[in-house]
Design an enzyme around this catalytic site. Structure first.
Site, mmCIF file in Angstrom:
data_model
loop_
_atom_site.group_PDB
_atom_site.id
_atom_site.type_symbol
_atom_site.label_atom_id
_atom_site.label_comp_id
_atom_site.label_asym_id
_atom_site.label_seq_id
_atom_site.Cartn_x
_atom_site.Cartn_y
_atom_site.Cartn_z
ATOM 1 N N GLU A 113 0.721 -0.931 -0.108
ATOM 2 C CA GLU A 113 -0.282 -0.101 -0.313
ATOM 3 C C GLU A 113 0.678 1.087 -0.316
ATOM 4 O O GLU A 113 0.323 2.400 -0.954
ATOM 5 C CB GLU A 113 -1.070 0.274 1.401
ATOM 6 C CG GLU A 113 -1.305 1.204 1.386
ATOM 7 C CD GLU A 113 -2.845 1.646 0.586
ATOM 8 O OE1 GLU A 113 -3.153 2.760 0.013
ATOM 9 O OE2 GLU A 113 -2.823 0.422 -0.470
ATOM 10 N N TYR A 159 11.768 1.834 -9.597
ATOM 11 C CA TYR A 159 10.793 -0.084 -9.484
ATOM 12 C C TYR A 159 11.209 0.159 -10.523
ATOM 13 O O TYR A 159 11.560 -0.963 -11.327
ATOM 14 C CB TYR A 159 9.497 0.032 -9.779
ATOM 15 C CG TYR A 159 8.980 0.825 -8.458
ATOM 16 C CD1 TYR A 159 10.183 0.681 -6.913
ATOM 17 C CD2 TYR A 159 8.142 1.943 -8.011
ATOM 18 C CE1 TYR A 159 8.563 0.984 -5.870
ATOM 19 C CE2 TYR A 159 7.378 2.830 -7.282
ATOM 20 C CZ TYR A 159 8.341 1.534 -5.883
ATOM 21 O OH TYR A 159 7.358 2.102 -4.549
ATOM 22 N N ASN A 211 5.642 10.935 -10.685
ATOM 23 C CA ASN A 211 7.115 10.358 -9.101
ATOM 24 C C ASN A 211 8.280 9.545 -9.577
ATOM 25 O O ASN A 211 8.519 8.790 -9.271
ATOM 26 C CB ASN A 211 6.262 9.538 -8.121
ATOM 27 C CG ASN A 211 7.389 9.403 -6.146
ATOM 28 O OD1 ASN A 211 8.938 9.404 -6.503
ATOM 29 N ND2 ASN A 211 6.615 9.214 -5.785
#
Length: 157
Positions: free
Chosen positions: A82, A130, A123
């Site tokens: 989350e 990532y 972002n």
């Protein structure tokens, strides 16, 4: 010295502070309606629905990774990350990767068939991280959301 460990009920006030800090970073400081009491009940009550790891230094908790278990009809058990939060002054210090590693290890340990998370399209530091670790970033799926008022209005129909 950074210690990554499972979060406890006593960590919730500092965790909540980091959540509010993230909301400011994400340009939504007034959107946090969750409380420490809500988190107490939701994470440690009769039916806990989330778990978390913390990154701790001598000054206290400086990062968190909050996750829960979900279920995919196509894949089965999945872990949903989350939020991954590191206090602003310590970002890009490796703490986020340490927290991410703890969650990925947890996904492996519980036999998750998928691990999923979201990142805001603006972002860039997070997106770069990532991509660097080999994550698939999909532009195919769109997020759909009802807020509390929309849930109530829809449920009244």
């Amino acid at each position: 010295m950074i210690n990554i460990r499972r979060g406890t009920i006593d960590d919730l006030p500092q965790v909540h502070d980091l959540i509010k800090e993230l909301a400011v970073y994400e340009k939504a400081p007034d959107e946090v309606t969750n409380t420490v009491q809500d988190m107490h009940w939701d994470g440690f009550g009769e039916n806990p629905i989330f778990k978390f790891f913390v990154a701790e230094t001598e000054e206290g908790i400086v990062g968190i990774a909050l996750y829960y278990i979900g279920y995919s009809t196509w894949k089965g058990k999945m872990l949903f990350l989350e939020d991954l939060i590191v206090t602003e002054r310590l970002r890009r210090s490796g703490i986020g990767k340490m927290l991410f590693n703890a969650v990925a290890h947890e996904a492996k340990e519980i036999g998750a068939k998928r691990m999923r998370w979201q990142v805001l399209d603006w972002n860039e530091p997070a997106i770069a991280f990532y991509k660097k670790i080999g994550a698939d970033i999909s532009s195919e799926w769109l997020n759909c959301t009802f807020d509390e008022n929309q849930i109530k209005a829809y449920s009244a129909n």
